[in-house]
Design an enzyme around this catalytic site. Sequence first.
Site, PDB file in Angstrom:
ATOM      1  N   ARG A  74       0.823  -1.202   0.000  1.00  0.00           N
ATOM      2  CA  ARG A  74       0.000   0.000   0.000  1.00  0.00           C
ATOM      3  C   ARG A  74       0.856   1.249   0.000  1.00  0.00           C
ATOM      4  O   ARG A  74       0.325   2.356  -0.011  1.00  0.00           O
ATOM      5  CB  ARG A  74      -0.809   0.003   1.283  1.00  0.00           C
ATOM      6  CG  ARG A  74      -2.267  -0.274   1.077  1.00  0.00           C
ATOM      7  CD  ARG A  74      -2.917  -0.106   2.430  1.00  0.00           C
ATOM      8  NE  ARG A  74      -4.311   0.019   2.337  1.00  0.00           N
ATOM      9  CZ  ARG A  74      -5.168  -0.985   2.304  1.00  0.00           C
ATOM     10  NH1 ARG A  74      -4.735  -2.223   2.309  1.00  0.00           N
ATOM     11  NH2 ARG A  74      -6.446  -0.756   2.259  1.00  0.00           N
ATOM     12  N   ARG A  76     -18.494  -2.619   8.844  1.00  0.00           N
ATOM     13  CA  ARG A  76     -17.151  -2.477   9.408  1.00  0.00           C
ATOM     14  C   ARG A  76     -16.990  -1.115  10.074  1.00  0.00           C
ATOM     15  O   ARG A  76     -17.517  -0.128   9.576  1.00  0.00           O
ATOM     16  CB  ARG A  76     -16.118  -2.622   8.279  1.00  0.00           C
ATOM     17  CG  ARG A  76     -15.403  -3.952   8.308  1.00  0.00           C
ATOM     18  CD  ARG A  76     -14.625  -4.207   7.058  1.00  0.00           C
ATOM     19  NE  ARG A  76     -13.629  -3.186   6.740  1.00  0.00           N
ATOM     20  CZ  ARG A  76     -12.824  -3.270   5.683  1.00  0.00           C
ATOM     21  NH1 ARG A  76     -12.904  -4.318   4.890  1.00  0.00           N
ATOM     22  NH2 ARG A  76     -11.956  -2.334   5.431  1.00  0.00           N
ATOM     23  N   ARG A 104      -9.966   7.421   4.162  1.00  0.00           N
ATOM     24  CA  ARG A 104      -9.258   6.297   3.522  1.00  0.00           C
ATOM     25  C   ARG A 104      -8.984   6.596   2.048  1.00  0.00           C
ATOM     26  O   ARG A 104      -7.948   6.207   1.507  1.00  0.00           O
ATOM     27  CB  ARG A 104     -10.067   5.005   3.668  1.00  0.00           C
ATOM     28  CG  ARG A 104      -9.996   4.426   5.089  1.00  0.00           C
ATOM     29  CD  ARG A 104     -11.125   3.454   5.362  1.00  0.00           C
ATOM     30  NE  ARG A 104     -11.084   2.267   4.548  1.00  0.00           N
ATOM     31  CZ  ARG A 104     -12.123   1.439   4.377  1.00  0.00           C
ATOM     32  NH1 ARG A 104     -13.261   1.691   4.986  1.00  0.00           N
ATOM     33  NH2 ARG A 104     -12.005   0.375   3.628  1.00  0.00           N
TER      34      ARG A 104
HETATM   35  P1  AP5 Z   1      -8.458  -3.363   3.898  1.00  0.00           P
HETATM   36  O1  AP5 Z   1      -9.214  -4.370   4.645  1.00  0.00           O
HETATM   37  O2  AP5 Z   1      -7.497  -3.794   2.865  1.00  0.00           O
HETATM   38  O3  AP5 Z   1      -9.469  -2.302   3.316  1.00  0.00           O
HETATM   39  P2  AP5 Z   1      -9.474  -1.444   1.955  1.00  0.00           P
HETATM   40  O4  AP5 Z   1      -8.343  -1.432   1.065  1.00  0.00           O
HETATM   41  O5  AP5 Z   1      -9.916  -0.101   2.417  1.00  0.00           O
HETATM   42  O6  AP5 Z   1     -10.361  -2.209   1.069  1.00  0.00           O
HETATM   43  P3  AP5 Z   1     -11.740  -2.816   1.410  1.00  0.00           P
HETATM   44  O7  AP5 Z   1     -11.590  -4.138   2.033  1.00  0.00           O
HETATM   45  O8  AP5 Z   1     -12.560  -1.783   2.114  1.00  0.00           O
HETATM   46  O9  AP5 Z   1     -12.322  -2.904  -0.054  1.00  0.00           O
HETATM   47  P4  AP5 Z   1     -12.101  -4.002  -1.197  1.00  0.00           P
HETATM   48  O10 AP5 Z   1     -11.368  -3.351  -2.337  1.00  0.00           O
HETATM   49  O11 AP5 Z   1     -11.548  -5.272  -0.658  1.00  0.00           O
HETATM   50  O12 AP5 Z   1     -13.600  -4.159  -1.668  1.00  0.00           O
HETATM   51  P5  AP5 Z   1     -14.664  -5.339  -1.440  1.00  0.00           P
HETATM   52  O13 AP5 Z   1     -14.329  -6.486  -2.333  1.00  0.00           O
HETATM   53  O14 AP5 Z   1     -14.907  -5.600  -0.016  1.00  0.00           O
HETATM   54  O15 AP5 Z   1      -7.667  -2.431   4.951  1.00  0.00           O
HETATM   55  C1  AP5 Z   1      -8.310  -1.861   6.056  1.00  0.00           C
HETATM   56  C2  AP5 Z   1      -7.336  -1.026   6.849  1.00  0.00           C
HETATM   57  O16 AP5 Z   1      -6.264  -1.876   7.327  1.00  0.00           O
HETATM   58  C3  AP5 Z   1      -6.636   0.080   6.075  1.00  0.00           C
HETATM   59  O17 AP5 Z   1      -7.408   1.255   6.030  1.00  0.00           O
HETATM   60  C4  AP5 Z   1      -5.348   0.224   6.902  1.00  0.00           C
HETATM   61  O18 AP5 Z   1      -5.586   0.963   8.072  1.00  0.00           O
HETATM   62  C5  AP5 Z   1      -5.037  -1.205   7.304  1.00  0.00           C
HETATM   63  N1  AP5 Z   1      -4.127  -1.884   6.351  1.00  0.00           N
HETATM   64  C6  AP5 Z   1      -4.413  -2.979   5.595  1.00  0.00           C
HETATM   65  N2  AP5 Z   1      -3.373  -3.311   4.827  1.00  0.00           N
HETATM   66  C7  AP5 Z   1      -2.401  -2.407   5.072  1.00  0.00           C
HETATM   67  C8  AP5 Z   1      -1.086  -2.205   4.576  1.00  0.00           C
HETATM   68  N3  AP5 Z   1      -0.538  -3.005   3.615  1.00  0.00           N
HETATM   69  N4  AP5 Z   1      -0.356  -1.176   5.071  1.00  0.00           N
HETATM   70  C9  AP5 Z   1      -0.865  -0.357   6.020  1.00  0.00           C
HETATM   71  N5  AP5 Z   1      -2.100  -0.473   6.526  1.00  0.00           N
HETATM   72  C10 AP5 Z   1      -2.866  -1.501   6.058  1.00  0.00           C
HETATM   73  O19 AP5 Z   1     -15.942  -4.608  -2.086  1.00  0.00           O
HETATM   74  C11 AP5 Z   1     -16.543  -3.484  -1.457  1.00  0.00           C
HETATM   75  C12 AP5 Z   1     -18.071  -3.600  -1.529  1.00  0.00           C
HETATM   76  O20 AP5 Z   1     -18.492  -3.462  -2.885  1.00  0.00           O
HETATM   77  C13 AP5 Z   1     -18.631  -4.953  -1.043  1.00  0.00           C
HETATM   78  O21 AP5 Z   1     -19.857  -4.740  -0.407  1.00  0.00           O
HETATM   79  C14 AP5 Z   1     -18.826  -5.745  -2.346  1.00  0.00           C
HETATM   80  O22 AP5 Z   1     -19.844  -6.713  -2.213  1.00  0.00           O
HETATM   81  C15 AP5 Z   1     -19.178  -4.642  -3.328  1.00  0.00           C
HETATM   82  N6  AP5 Z   1     -18.683  -4.899  -4.672  1.00  0.00           N
HETATM   83  C16 AP5 Z   1     -17.490  -5.481  -5.037  1.00  0.00           C
HETATM   84  N7  AP5 Z   1     -17.358  -5.523  -6.379  1.00  0.00           N
HETATM   85  C17 AP5 Z   1     -18.495  -4.919  -6.879  1.00  0.00           C
HETATM   86  C18 AP5 Z   1     -18.948  -4.651  -8.214  1.00  0.00           C
HETATM   87  N8  AP5 Z   1     -18.203  -4.975  -9.302  1.00  0.00           N
HETATM   88  N9  AP5 Z   1     -20.145  -4.037  -8.351  1.00  0.00           N
HETATM   89  C19 AP5 Z   1     -20.897  -3.692  -7.252  1.00  0.00           C
HETATM   90  N10 AP5 Z   1     -20.531  -3.935  -5.972  1.00  0.00           N
HETATM   91  C20 AP5 Z   1     -19.332  -4.542  -5.795  1.00  0.00           C
HETATM   92 MG    MG Z   2     -10.997  -5.909   1.315  1.00  0.00          MG
END
Ligand code: AP5
Ligand code: MG
Length: 213
Positions: free
Chosen positions: A88, A160, A171
């Site tokens: 990241r 969440r 974020r």
């Molecule tokens: P993390 O858990 O990685 O959160 P994020 O990157 O903010 O990503 P999300 O999990 O929120 O989203 P996603 O892209 O996985 O989407 P999803 O598939 O769920 O990290 C959380 C926190 O941890 C960070 O803020 C940081 O503090 C820390 N952290 C983690 N890794 C780190 C690192 N390497 N370094 C430092 N800090 C770190 O989809 C989202 C939603 O949309 C779901 O409801 C899904 O059903 C829906 N959806 C998915 N695809 C579609 C589509 N094509 N059409 C419609 N809806 C869809």
């Molecule tokens: Mg995720």
Amino acid sequence: MKIIMLGAPGAGKGTQAKMIAEKYSIPHISTGDIFRANIKGGTELGMEAKKYMDQGQLVPDELTVKILLDRVAKDDCKNGYVLDGFPRTIPQAEVLDKALSELGDAVDYAIDVDVPDENIINRMGGRRACVTCGATYHMVHVPPKQEGICDKCGSELILRDDDKPETVKKRLDVYHAQTQPLIEYYTKKGILKSVDGTVDMMDVFAKITDILG
Ligand code: AP5
Ligand code: MG
């Protein structure tokens, strides 16, 4: 096959990474999921990570990198893995590249799931995650069969802590400042593939499997 998923929070990295892991029989490694499991378990790491996550900030590289390198050294990672939410920052990417190059290895694909900020805010408010198995749903796009209950394990579904609108905004700012530069980083290495993440999730997956073969 070693794959990195890039994209804004809520772009669908986790959704796609789970499907990739299943199709190619490789582990799905999400640093966010590892931190959330530690928070749930009340570990010292979890308590430390929570301070940053609740603010929409990144967990410091020192903590994150160690966890990731330990995880990819495990036996099940021999044939590759899909990383979701790591790297990241540029320093995280450099550490990973260095560790792999010491083994004569390298990342094969960096897949950027591209979704504009406007779509993200709306998606996150609708996301629900299972407290037990981590399966994710969306109240409109991927509803569970029974409201508030996980289809897979029957546990409760929750919003969440960091999906509150003000934290999502933070974020996104952090993503643009610290994570988006990785797109250029992997473009220069010639392994970046971008897919449109705004279309139906199965169509996004079809594009990804075209790339991975
Ligand atoms: P993390 O858990 O990685 O959160 P994020 O990157 O903010 O990503 P999300 O999990 O929120 O989203 P996603 O892209 O996985 O989407 P999803 O598939 O769920 O990290 C959380 C926190 O941890 C960070 O803020 C940081 O503090 C820390 N952290 C983690 N890794 C780190 C690192 N390497 N370094 C430092 N800090 C770190 O989809 C989202 C939603 O949309 C779901 O409801 C899904 O059903 C829906 N959806 C998915 N695809 C579609 C589509 N094509 N059409 C419609 N809806 C869809
Ligand atoms: Mg995720």
